[in-house]
Write a protein that holds these residues in place. Structure first.
Motif, PDB file in Angstrom:
ATOM      1  N   LEU A 169       1.043   8.243  -1.983  1.00 17.35           N
ATOM      2  CA  LEU A 169       1.176   8.804  -3.331  1.00 17.35           C
ATOM      3  C   LEU A 169       1.926  10.132  -3.309  1.00 17.35           C
ATOM      4  O   LEU A 169       2.772  10.398  -4.181  1.00 17.35           O
ATOM      5  N   VAL A 170       1.640  10.971  -2.332  1.00 14.39           N
ATOM      6  CA  VAL A 170       2.340  12.262  -2.225  1.00 14.39           C
ATOM      7  C   VAL A 170       3.830  12.046  -1.985  1.00 14.39           C
ATOM      8  O   VAL A 170       4.685  12.682  -2.630  1.00 14.39           O
ATOM      9  N   LEU A 171       4.171  11.139  -1.079  1.00 14.19           N
ATOM     10  CA  LEU A 171       5.582  10.852  -0.802  1.00 14.19           C
ATOM     11  C   LEU A 171       6.290  10.304  -2.034  1.00 14.19           C
ATOM     12  O   LEU A 171       7.458  10.637  -2.302  1.00 14.19           O
ATOM     13  N   ILE A 172       5.587   9.467  -2.785  1.00 11.91           N
ATOM     14  CA  ILE A 172       6.188   8.892  -3.995  1.00 11.91           C
ATOM     15  C   ILE A 172       6.478   9.972  -5.028  1.00 11.91           C
ATOM     16  O   ILE A 172       7.527   9.974  -5.671  1.00 11.91           O
ATOM     17  N   VAL A 173       5.526  10.917  -5.204  1.00 14.85           N
ATOM     18  CA  VAL A 173       5.747  12.025  -6.149  1.00 14.85           C
ATOM     19  C   VAL A 173       7.007  12.800  -5.789  1.00 14.85           C
ATOM     20  O   VAL A 173       7.860  13.081  -6.644  1.00 14.85           O
ATOM     21  N   PHE A 174       7.145  13.131  -4.501  1.00 14.62           N
ATOM     22  CA  PHE A 174       8.308  13.907  -4.081  1.00 14.62           C
ATOM     23  C   PHE A 174       9.603  13.111  -4.255  1.00 14.62           C
ATOM     24  O   PHE A 174      10.636  13.669  -4.662  1.00 14.62           O
ATOM     25  N   TYR A 175       9.559  11.819  -3.951  1.00 14.84           N
ATOM     26  CA  TYR A 175      10.785  11.019  -4.093  1.00 14.84           C
ATOM     27  C   TYR A 175      11.217  10.930  -5.552  1.00 14.84           C
ATOM     28  O   TYR A 175      12.395  11.130  -5.874  1.00 14.84           O
ATOM     29  N   ILE A 176      10.271  10.642  -6.457  1.00 16.07           N
ATOM     30  CA  ILE A 176      10.630  10.525  -7.876  1.00 16.07           C
ATOM     31  C   ILE A 176      11.065  11.870  -8.428  1.00 16.07           C
ATOM     32  O   ILE A 176      12.009  11.961  -9.225  1.00 16.07           O
ATOM     33  N   TRP A 177      10.406  12.933  -8.004  1.00 18.87           N
ATOM     34  CA  TRP A 177      10.799  14.279  -8.427  1.00 18.87           C
ATOM     35  C   TRP A 177      12.250  14.552  -8.008  1.00 18.87           C
ATOM     36  O   TRP A 177      13.052  15.061  -8.790  1.00 18.87           O
ATOM     37  N   TRP A 178      12.564  14.178  -6.774  1.00 19.26           N
ATOM     38  CA  TRP A 178      13.936  14.391  -6.274  1.00 19.26           C
ATOM     39  C   TRP A 178      14.945  13.530  -7.031  1.00 19.26           C
ATOM     40  O   TRP A 178      16.019  14.000  -7.377  1.00 19.26           O
TER      41      TRP A 178
ATOM     42  N   ILE B  18       8.358   2.903   1.039  1.00 20.41           N
ATOM     43  CA  ILE B  18       7.535   4.058   1.413  1.00 20.41           C
ATOM     44  C   ILE B  18       6.081   3.624   1.618  1.00 20.41           C
ATOM     45  O   ILE B  18       5.448   3.968   2.625  1.00 20.41           O
ATOM     46  N   THR B  19       5.541   2.856   0.672  1.00 21.67           N
ATOM     47  CA  THR B  19       4.150   2.412   0.816  1.00 21.67           C
ATOM     48  C   THR B  19       3.996   1.486   2.022  1.00 21.67           C
ATOM     49  O   THR B  19       2.974   1.533   2.716  1.00 21.67           O
ATOM     50  N   ALA B  20       5.011   0.650   2.284  1.00 18.55           N
ATOM     51  CA  ALA B  20       4.927  -0.259   3.436  1.00 18.55           C
ATOM     52  C   ALA B  20       4.954   0.514   4.748  1.00 18.55           C
ATOM     53  O   ALA B  20       4.226   0.184   5.695  1.00 18.55           O
ATOM     54  N   VAL B  21       5.785   1.557   4.823  1.00 21.87           N
ATOM     55  CA  VAL B  21       5.861   2.379   6.041  1.00 21.87           C
ATOM     56  C   VAL B  21       4.533   3.082   6.289  1.00 21.87           C
ATOM     57  O   VAL B  21       4.027   3.113   7.421  1.00 21.87           O
ATOM     58  N   VAL B  22       3.950   3.635   5.228  1.00 17.15           N
ATOM     59  CA  VAL B  22       2.665   4.321   5.370  1.00 17.15           C
ATOM     60  C   VAL B  22       1.588   3.336   5.797  1.00 17.15           C
ATOM     61  O   VAL B  22       0.756   3.625   6.663  1.00 17.15           O
ATOM     62  N   LEU B  23       1.611   2.141   5.211  1.00 17.48           N
ATOM     63  CA  LEU B  23       0.638   1.114   5.577  1.00 17.48           C
ATOM     64  C   LEU B  23       0.781   0.724   7.045  1.00 17.48           C
ATOM     65  O   LEU B  23      -0.207   0.519   7.744  1.00 17.48           O
ATOM     66  N   TYR B  24       2.015   0.627   7.517  1.00 22.21           N
ATOM     67  CA  TYR B  24       2.252   0.288   8.920  1.00 22.21           C
ATOM     68  C   TYR B  24       1.746   1.397   9.835  1.00 22.21           C
ATOM     69  O   TYR B  24       1.177   1.136  10.901  1.00 22.21           O
ATOM     70  N   GLN B  25       1.918   2.646   9.405  1.00 18.75           N
ATOM     71  CA  GLN B  25       1.514   3.775  10.228  1.00 18.75           C
ATOM     72  C   GLN B  25      -0.003   3.868  10.344  1.00 18.75           C
ATOM     73  O   GLN B  25      -0.549   4.109  11.426  1.00 18.75           O
ATOM     74  N   PHE B  26      -0.713   3.634   9.238  1.00 13.80           N
ATOM     75  CA  PHE B  26      -2.166   3.804   9.237  1.00 13.80           C
ATOM     76  C   PHE B  26      -2.912   2.490   9.409  1.00 13.80           C
ATOM     77  O   PHE B  26      -4.125   2.489   9.581  1.00 13.80           O
ATOM     78  N   GLY B  27      -2.204   1.368   9.347  1.00 12.03           N
ATOM     79  CA  GLY B  27      -2.862   0.063   9.440  1.00 12.03           C
ATOM     80  C   GLY B  27      -3.174  -0.313  10.875  1.00 12.03           C
ATOM     81  O   GLY B  27      -2.844   0.391  11.820  1.00 12.03           O
ATOM     82  N   THR B  28      -3.795  -1.468  11.014  1.00 10.00           N
ATOM     83  CA  THR B  28      -4.149  -1.955  12.337  1.00 10.00           C
ATOM     84  C   THR B  28      -4.037  -3.467  12.355  1.00 10.00           C
ATOM     85  O   THR B  28      -4.253  -4.125  11.344  1.00 10.00           O
ATOM     86  N   GLY B  29      -3.679  -4.025  13.503  1.00 12.09           N
ATOM     87  CA  GLY B  29      -3.663  -5.478  13.691  1.00 12.09           C
ATOM     88  C   GLY B  29      -2.834  -6.219  12.666  1.00 12.09           C
ATOM     89  O   GLY B  29      -1.670  -5.891  12.411  1.00 12.09           O
ATOM     90  N   PRO B  30      -3.428  -7.241  12.020  1.00 10.83           N
ATOM     91  CA  PRO B  30      -2.688  -8.075  11.082  1.00 10.83           C
ATOM     92  C   PRO B  30      -2.116  -7.309   9.894  1.00 10.83           C
ATOM     93  O   PRO B  30      -1.104  -7.716   9.326  1.00 10.83           O
ATOM     94  N   ILE B  31      -2.755  -6.190   9.486  1.00 14.74           N
ATOM     95  CA  ILE B  31      -2.256  -5.427   8.352  1.00 14.74           C
ATOM     96  C   ILE B  31      -0.875  -4.860   8.661  1.00 14.74           C
ATOM     97  O   ILE B  31      -0.014  -4.767   7.792  1.00 14.74           O
ATOM     98  N   ARG B  32      -0.655  -4.490   9.909  1.00 11.90           N
ATOM     99  CA  ARG B  32       0.679  -4.039  10.294  1.00 11.90           C
ATOM    100  C   ARG B  32       1.700  -5.157  10.153  1.00 11.90           C
ATOM    101  O   ARG B  32       2.847  -4.932   9.797  1.00 11.90           O
ATOM    102  N   GLY B  33       1.246  -6.387  10.461  1.00  9.63           N
ATOM    103  CA  GLY B  33       2.133  -7.534  10.280  1.00  9.63           C
ATOM    104  C   GLY B  33       2.540  -7.701   8.833  1.00  9.63           C
ATOM    105  O   GLY B  33       3.705  -8.018   8.526  1.00  9.63           O
ATOM    106  N   PHE B  34       1.601  -7.479   7.923  1.00  4.57           N
ATOM    107  CA  PHE B  34       1.917  -7.551   6.500  1.00  4.57           C
ATOM    108  C   PHE B  34       2.938  -6.482   6.122  1.00  4.57           C
ATOM    109  O   PHE B  34       3.928  -6.762   5.427  1.00  4.57           O
ATOM    110  N   ALA B  35       2.695  -5.242   6.561  1.00  3.50           N
ATOM    111  CA  ALA B  35       3.601  -4.146   6.221  1.00  3.50           C
ATOM    112  C   ALA B  35       4.994  -4.382   6.792  1.00  3.50           C
ATOM    113  O   ALA B  35       6.006  -4.118   6.121  1.00  3.50           O
TER     114      ALA B  35
END
Length: 850
Positions: free
Chosen positions: A684-693, A473-490
């Motif tokens: 963080l919001v997505l993580i809360v919902f996933y753990i809650w579920w 989840i954090t990697a997907v969000v990072l890819y969505q909001f990241g740019t350039g090399p950071i997307r490569g990391f995600a």
């Protein structure tokens, strides 16, 4: 057995498929074909190297539509993109990436470019070609005489004499200001000493009173270059011409570069251009109407040449002189053929990596990856015996599959991507540790090898899935909001996690099944070493001191941040210019600082001595950071021009001199900052919902997120105390910490959920404390192996990625602590509060009934 055979076939097929996709990568980098066409075909199928590994340019240009009509605005960005694409294609860059981003922006990526300055100039040149007629010499001298008279008159006025004298610093107090002292005649041209161009510019182009003396239909323009004449002095030509545009670059059909053959331009590069059919008629009419007059050929408001029209030009052919060298002439010919940009498109973000830094990054990344892999493999064998060999085989396949996926989907490997792979090495061990520790528990409980393996995998399955999904989840969000090399990391992190789940849950299980079924094993080599034997630490009794310690650490970090006026934001968020330069032999920082005392930035003299200038790694590498509000790369270009002139002897190869350049405008910096905040909040919001579920109780999700905030704030506090920069790479590290810390927390939560069913009579405190202790071996082992890998990255990954690795190291340590002393105790505190509320409500109900 049939089922095991099918699993083996799936594994073999997957390996063969991975080898198939990776074979072109091997061919291209280790055994390249000699046939150029075959080499190009292999390259298209190989894993691409990012700009930070092979060198190149990442530019973001923002088209300025000011002054355009609605119809022109509709397609101006597409027209600019098409012209830039044509220029780049003619320049010869292999596989450029040029695409539109948003409403007004264009992203240009040029991998593998050796001469980055030349490429950037080619892209950014507006190439507005105009033809104008020079005014008669008599008119020119008339204007100069009027200006001279006005200066003399102003010199006698007390209110302005000081201002005028400031323009003529070398004059004695009793001498009158004189423009003729600096605007000199040479044949038919005016020339100005190079060190006096600012003085003359201030008068002719900026002084409103003097500008009023110049007729409205005429103007002064500078020549395109500084020339050195016979007296050894440097001068710049100044032309006086009519404003009327006789012709524009739209008439140009083709432009080619040749060496001059005439006496005037013998051996000099000249541009031969031909015009369109309409241009031939226009050229003929204009030249016929201005015989024996001089026609200026102007590019972006600078006069390249001003030949005398000797005859009517009927074939639409002419030449442009004045290019400094052959490469400059070739680039000018390219932009003339491609056409002028229909609107100004300044660079608002520039990330340049020199080829030498790219080679160093590959070597450092490879070394860090191999050492990290070796450390983990040796540890797994020492700790888990023969089972460790099984885990190492799975780890090797994990890396093979990650690279194959990148190759198969045309992915790009970046330096942060290598960091993601190295981190994956450490995190991939986690699934195997979880499984092996579970198998050990089942064996200690007296189960047979077959049952212990089956139950170990079964009970670890949900934990592994939960822990890895939250990281994804954090990697997907990072890819969505990241740019350039950071997307490569995600991207590599996502792929690595998915591959590690396949190898840990499917591949190793198949190997264990084959060994057990074929040899009827009654024992298994899964190691005798252990960190803790049946630990029973009273974690929850320490929750209050732990909460106090955490609060103290957070307050210290926040106090440091407040007293320093905020975090030390890097170029990515604050905007500005960063240059990494390589001098051989090395140049002292003090000398560089002195050289930056007087930098000509677009005609404005700026004192940049107080910029951040420091040695970056070896003594020959220098990092210069300048905070600036202006868009574009004018400050970077001015600094490089100044240092090239001052330290030419320490720059033997200009293409190897610039190792890295980053220039981020304030608008881009603000957007990147907002995207970084959005990435953290959304994850963080997505993580809360996933753990809650998953756990059916929101307190688990809230407690986990509070622990994540705890980890991020402490890590940021350490960065504030050490005055380290917060960059996009650090945001990537923070989100990785979020995923990693959550991984630890989820493992404990899963054990709490399991133990609640097994120990129904125990109190919540007993169940939670037991769960933390039962997960302790896994927590320490996973954190330890990850720390070993991160330390390898920190020590061997190079200066560029060092702060990234440092943030990960702090985050892993703090995340390991918080999973036992913050996240789980918070669940107990919440649960106790709910229990007290229920007791209070029950007591009130009983009193009401009574």
């Amino acid at each position: 057995m049939k089922r095991d055979n099918l699993r083996v076939l799936i594994i073999l097929a997957t390996i063969l498929l991975a080898v198939y996709y990776l074979f072109p990568t091997y061919r291209y980098y280790f055994d390249p074909p000699s046939d150029p066409d075959r080499l190009e075909a292999v390259k298209r199928e190989a894993v691409n190297l990012g700009l930070d590994l092979q060198g190149g340019i990442h530019l973001v240009l923002e088209v300025d539509p000011t002054g355009l009509s609605e119809d022109e605005r509709a397609d101006v960005v597409d027209r600019v993109k098409e012209i830039i694409t044509n220029r780049v294609d003619q320049f010869g860059v292999a596989e450029p990436i040029i695409h539109r981003e948003g409403e007004w922006r264009i992203v240009v990526e040029l991998p593998g470019v050796q001469d980055v300055e030349r490429a950037k100039n080619l892209i950014q040149t507006q190439a507005r070609l105009e033809f104008k007629i020079l005014a008669p010499v008599a008119d020119r001298f008339g204007v100069i005489d009027r200006i001279e008279s006005r200066l003399a008159a102003r010199a006698g006025e007390d209110s302005t004499s000081k201002d005028v004298a400031g323009l003529f610093e070398e004059e004695a107090d009793d001498e009158k200001p004189s423009i003729k002292r600096y605007v000199l005649s040479m044949g038919e041209d005016l020339i100005v000493p190079a060190d006096r161009t600012q003085t003359v510019k201030a008068l002719l182009f900026e002084d409103q009173e003097i500008r009023e003396l110049i007729p409205d239909d005429t103007q002064f323009l500078w020549g395109n270059e500084v020339e050195e004449f016979g007296d050894g002095q440097k001068y710049r030509r100044l032309y006086y011409l009519y404003k009327r545009i006789e012709m524009t670059g739209e008439i140009v059909q083709d432009a080619k570069v040749t060496k001059g053959q005439s006496f005037e331009n013998a051996g000099q590069p000249i541009i031969n251009f031909t015009t369109t059919n309409d241009g031939i008629k226009l050229f003929s009419r204009v030249t016929g109407a201005h015989l024996e007059e001089r026609m200026a050929i102007i590019l972006d408001d600078q006069v390249y040449s001003a030949p005398t029209i000797r005859a009517k030009i009927r074939d639409g052919r002419s030449i442009i002189e004045g290019s400094g060298d052959l490469e400059e002439a070739k680039d000018l010919a390219i932009v003339l053929r491609a056409g002028a940009l229909p609107a100004n498109a300044p660079i608002v973000e520039d990330r340049t990596v020199g080829p030498s830094l790219g080679r160093d990054s590959i070597e450092q990344g490879r070394k860090a990856a191999l050492i990290g892999l070796a450390i983990v493999m040796v540890f797994m064998i020492l700790y888990y015996g023969l089972s460790g060999i099984v885990a190492n085989f799975a780890l090797f396949l994990n890396l093979l599959f990650v690279m194959a996926v990148l190759a198969g989907f045309g992915g790009t490997l970046t330096l942060p991507g290598i960091a993601g792979i190295i981190l994956t090495i450490g995190m991939a061990v986690d699934a195997n540790v979880l499984i092996f520790e579970r198998i050990r528990e089942e064996l200690r409980n007296g189960k047979t090898v077959r049952v212990a393996v089956e139950d170990g995998y079964g009970r670890a399955l949900l934990t592994i899935v939960d822990a890895n999904i939250t990281t994804v989840i954090t990697a997907v969000v990072l890819y969505q909001f990241g740019t350039g090399p950071i997307r490569g990391f995600a991207l590599t992190l996502m792929v690595g996690i998915l591959c590690s789940m396949f190898t840990a849950l499917f591949v190793t299980r198949t190997l264990f099944n084959i060994a057990i079924n074929r040899w009827q094993l009654t024992s298994i080599s899964i190691g005798r070493l252990t960190v803790f034997r049946r630990p029973s630490f009273a974690f929850l009794s320490l929750r209050r001191p732990a909460f106090v310690l955490s609060a103290l650490l957070i307050l210290i970090g926040l106090g440091s941040t407040i007293t320093k006026g905020g975090y030390n934001l890097g170029i990515d968020f604050a905007g500005g210019t960063l240059l990494e330069l390589h001098f051989n032999p090395p140049v002292k920082v003090a000398n560089l600082r002195d050289a930056l005392q007087d930098v000509d930035v677009k005609g404005e003299q700026r004192d940049l001595r107080h910029s951040e200038i420091k040695v970056f790694g070896p003594a020959s590498d220098i990092l210069i950071r300048v905070e600036e509000e202006a868009e574009g790369t004018v400050t970077a270009d001015a600094i490089k021009s100044t240092l090239k002139t001052e330290f030419a002897s320490s720059i033997p190869d200009p293409t190897q001199w610039l190792r890295r350049q980053e220039a981020v405008g304030p608008k881009i910096g603000s957007e990147l900052k907002q995207n970084a905040v959005n990435a953290i909040v959304v994850s963080l919001v997505l993580i809360v919902f996933y753990i809650w579920w998953r756990f059916k109780q929101i307190q688990f999700g809230i407690a986990a997120v509070v622990a994540l905030f705890h980890d991020v704030l402490i890590t940021l506090g350490v960065f504030s105390l050490m005055d380290k920069e917060i960059s996009l790479a650090i945001v990537a590290a923070l989100l990785t910490i979020v995923g990693y810390s959550l991984n630890d927390t989820i493992v404990v939560y899963d054990r709490i959920r399991e133990n609640r069913k097994l120990y129904r009579r125990d109190s919540s405190a007993e169940v939670i404390n037991r769960s933390i202790n039962e997960s302790l071996n896994r927590t320490v082992l996973t954190s330890g192996t990850t720390l070993l890998v991160v330390l390898g990255l920190l020590l061997l990954g190079g200066e560029v990625i060092r702060d990234f690795a440092f943030a990960l190291m702090i985050g892993v340590i703090v995340g390991t602590y918080s999973s036992s002393f913050v996240a789980s105790p918070l669940v107990l505190v919440w649960q106790n509060a709910l229990d007290r509320r229920k007791e209070t409500a029950g007591a009130a109900a009983r009193r009401a009934r009574a």
